[in-house]
Design a protein around this motif. Structure first.
Motif, short mmCIF file in Angstrom:
data_model
loop_
_atom_site.label_atom_id
_atom_site.label_comp_id
_atom_site.label_asym_id
_atom_site.label_seq_id
_atom_site.Cartn_x
_atom_site.Cartn_y
_atom_site.Cartn_z
N LEU A 192 26.97 6.13 -34.22
CA LEU A 192 27.18 7.27 -35.12
C LEU A 192 28.50 7.16 -35.88
CD1 LEU A 192 25.72 9.87 -35.94
CD2 LEU A 192 27.14 11.07 -34.27
N SER A 193 29.52 6.64 -35.21
CA SER A 193 30.79 6.46 -35.92
C SER A 193 31.40 5.12 -35.51
CB SER A 193 31.76 7.60 -35.62
OG SER A 193 32.56 7.25 -34.50
N GLN B 210 28.30 3.72 -43.68
CA GLN B 210 27.76 4.94 -44.33
C GLN B 210 27.16 5.94 -43.35
OE1 GLN B 210 25.28 3.28 -47.49
NE2 GLN B 210 26.94 3.78 -48.88
N SER B 211 26.69 7.05 -43.93
CA SER B 211 26.20 8.16 -43.11
C SER B 211 24.93 7.75 -42.38
CB SER B 211 25.90 9.38 -43.98
OG SER B 211 24.68 9.16 -44.65
N ILE B 212 24.64 8.46 -41.29
CA ILE B 212 23.47 8.12 -40.49
C ILE B 212 22.18 8.31 -41.30
CG2 ILE B 212 23.17 10.37 -39.34
CD1 ILE B 212 22.91 6.94 -37.61
N ARG C 32 21.78 7.94 -44.57
CA ARG C 32 21.68 6.78 -45.45
C ARG C 32 21.15 5.56 -44.71
NH1 ARG C 32 25.40 6.01 -49.84
NH2 ARG C 32 25.21 7.83 -51.17
N ARG C 33 21.69 5.40 -43.49
CA ARG C 33 21.29 4.23 -42.71
C ARG C 33 19.80 4.30 -42.32
NH1 ARG C 33 25.78 3.65 -38.20
NH2 ARG C 33 26.60 5.66 -38.93
N THR D 14 20.16 5.44 -32.21
CA THR D 14 21.48 5.97 -32.55
C THR D 14 22.29 6.22 -31.28
OG1 THR D 14 20.49 7.00 -34.46
CG2 THR D 14 22.69 7.75 -33.86
N ASP E 225 25.53 8.08 -29.97
CA ASP E 225 26.47 9.13 -30.39
C ASP E 225 27.45 9.45 -29.27
OD1 ASP E 225 25.03 10.62 -28.58
OD2 ASP E 225 23.73 11.51 -30.13
#
Ligand code: ATP
Length: 440
Positions: free
Chosen positions: A352-353, A381-383, A385-386, A400, A402
């Motif tokens: 996530l980051s 990029q943002s999740i 977008r991914r 994902t 997180d």
């Protein structure tokens, strides 16, 4: 809601565009302006093309006890192509437009020049499609070699080698996947018809009395192979050639056709080649290519049933068929609904980051899955977008990682087609993905 373009020209354009933009297929030598009708398969394309070939090999060789494989040379001497009939008859009728001087295949243009509309052409002449080259430093007839225009002849010329080393007996087959080359007059439609392409061919040798039965059998098998890998049934049909349209070697040919954006066209051909090939090569080489049936104390030349497919052409059909646009949360997304066995990446692992703790867990997840699935790893990029990026290239599952993952040792699995997200413990992630892909 499905909002896939219904205009066929748009669909073709979109798929070609996607293939270039996302690294499936590049124009070859594009820094030099490109080389017409040759293509390079990029990071995603090479994965997908390998998957297509692997699925073919798995179905046609690995899962059967009556088929063995072969990888024969691409360069071959003229004798092979004289015997096969290619030197004489592997030609297309070539005409020149008298107005714009464009060159076309007469059988593809219905008497009207596709460039300028003129109906005035030169007489048609037979143009041989084989690439001729020189082997070794000496010029002259002795050094002439051809790039194979099909993989089939390697199976015929090796018939005795394979028979004696594999101890198979008819009905049995020899399978091969590899490059073939044809100097096509009008290469077209992206990778549908190119001068350099890959084929997947089976030569299945049978007692002559069983030929028709096996011909029907292989037509059905091959049709079902495409269905099993997800081609929509209404986009697939069989087309049996009329007797007067058969090639010189064929006693019967049926094409598996796909409904491409330009209409129904060939995906694969299944032919009953009779004993043409083995007889031709026996006569030309003086080496008997026969089977001695000990039980019946009888020698015979087997008939050959040949399912001949194009790997690159099949990949294009799979891409076209899988391309969809739908609406997710009020936004249009493009998605490749590829069968997981064909998808370039089967799993994408997405922390996530960029925090090191998350990357650490993500790398563990990656190491757990990589031996079993082809995985992508994306941290930019943002999740949202991914997810879109993975949808667009057909990745069936996004994992994902997180901040909760650090506590509960679980991750979120997102399904490409339903977009549903499920929390799954890392300890059972592999089993979960195996279940989702119907693997025990
Ligand atoms: P077409 O009529 O479309 O040129 P063909 O009948 O000559 O094809 P075959 O000789 O039966 O084709 O070859 C078997 C398969 O190999 C075809 O069904 C196709 O999938 C593939 N193939 C043949 N030629 C090409 C090409 N120029 N580019 C890409 N694939 C090809």
């Amino acid at each position: 809601m499905d909002v896939t373009p219904t205009n066929d020209a748009d669909l073709l354009e979109k798929v070609i565009n996607l293939a270039k933009r996302r690294g499936f297929i590049f124009q070859s030598a594009d820094i030099y302006g490109g080389f017409r009708s040759t293509y390079d398969y990029g990071p995603l394309g090479v994965n997908m093309l390998r998957n297509v070939k692997h699925q073919w090999w798995k179905t046609m060789v690995q899962m059967r006890h009556d088929v063995v494989g072969l990888d024969a040379a691409i360069l071959s001497p003229p004798a092979v192509w004289a015997a096969s009939g290619h030197l004489e008859t592997f030609t297309d009728p070539l005409v020149d437009c008298l107005k714009c001087h464009g060159r076309f295949r007469e059988d593809k243009i219905d008497g009207v020049c596709p460039s300028c509309g003129s109906t005035q052409f030169t007489e048609s002449r037979a143009f041989n499609l084989m690439f001729k080259t020189q082997a070794g430093p000496v010029e002259g007839d002795g050094a002439t070699a051809y790039l194979r225009p099909e993989t089939a002849q390697g199976m015929f010329t090796n018939f005795n080698n394979v028979l004696t080393t594999s101890r198979k007996k008819p009905p049995f087959g020899i399978a091969q996947v590899g490059k073939s080359f044809r100097n096509e007059i009008t290469p077209q439609n992206f990778v549908f018809r190119t001068r350099e392409f890959e084929q997947m061919e089976l030569e299945f040798f049978v007692p002559p009395t069983e030929a028709d039965e096996w011909y029907r059998y292989w037509i059905e098998q091959r049709f079902n192979w495409y269905l099993d890998l997800g081609i929509r049934p209404e986009y697939l049909q069989l087309h049996e050639h009329a007797k007067e349209d058969l090639s010189h070697y064929s006693r019967g040919t049926t094409d598996v056709e796909y409904r491409y954006p330009w209409g129904w066209d060939e995906l694969e051909g299944i032919a009953n080649r009779g004993d043409y090939d083995l007889t031709q090569h026996s006569n030309a080489s003086g080496v008997k290519l026969e089977y001695y049936d000990q039980a019946a104390n009888e020698r015979y030349t087997p008939y050959v049933i040949e399912p001949a497919a194009g790997a690159t052409r099949a990949m294009m059909a799979f891409l076209l068929d899988a391309y969809h646009e739908d609406e997710v949360e009020g936004e249009v997304r493009s998605v490749l609904r590829l069968d997981w066995r064909l998808a370039p990446y089967q799993v994408a692992v997405l922390p996530l980051s960029k925090k090191p703790e998350l990357e650490g867990v993500s790398e563990q997840v990656l190491a757990l899955l990589q031996p079993h699935f082809s995985c992508d790893y994306d941290i930019t990029q943002s999740i949202g977008r991914r997810y879109r990026r993975q949808d667009e290239v057909g990745t069936p599952f996004c994992i994902t990682v997180d901040f909760d993952s650090l506590e509960d040792h679980a991750v979120t699995v997102r399904d490409r087609d339903t977009t549903l997200q499920t929390r799954v413990p890392i300890a059972s992630l592999l089993a979960d993905l195996r279940a989702r892909t119907n693997q025990a």
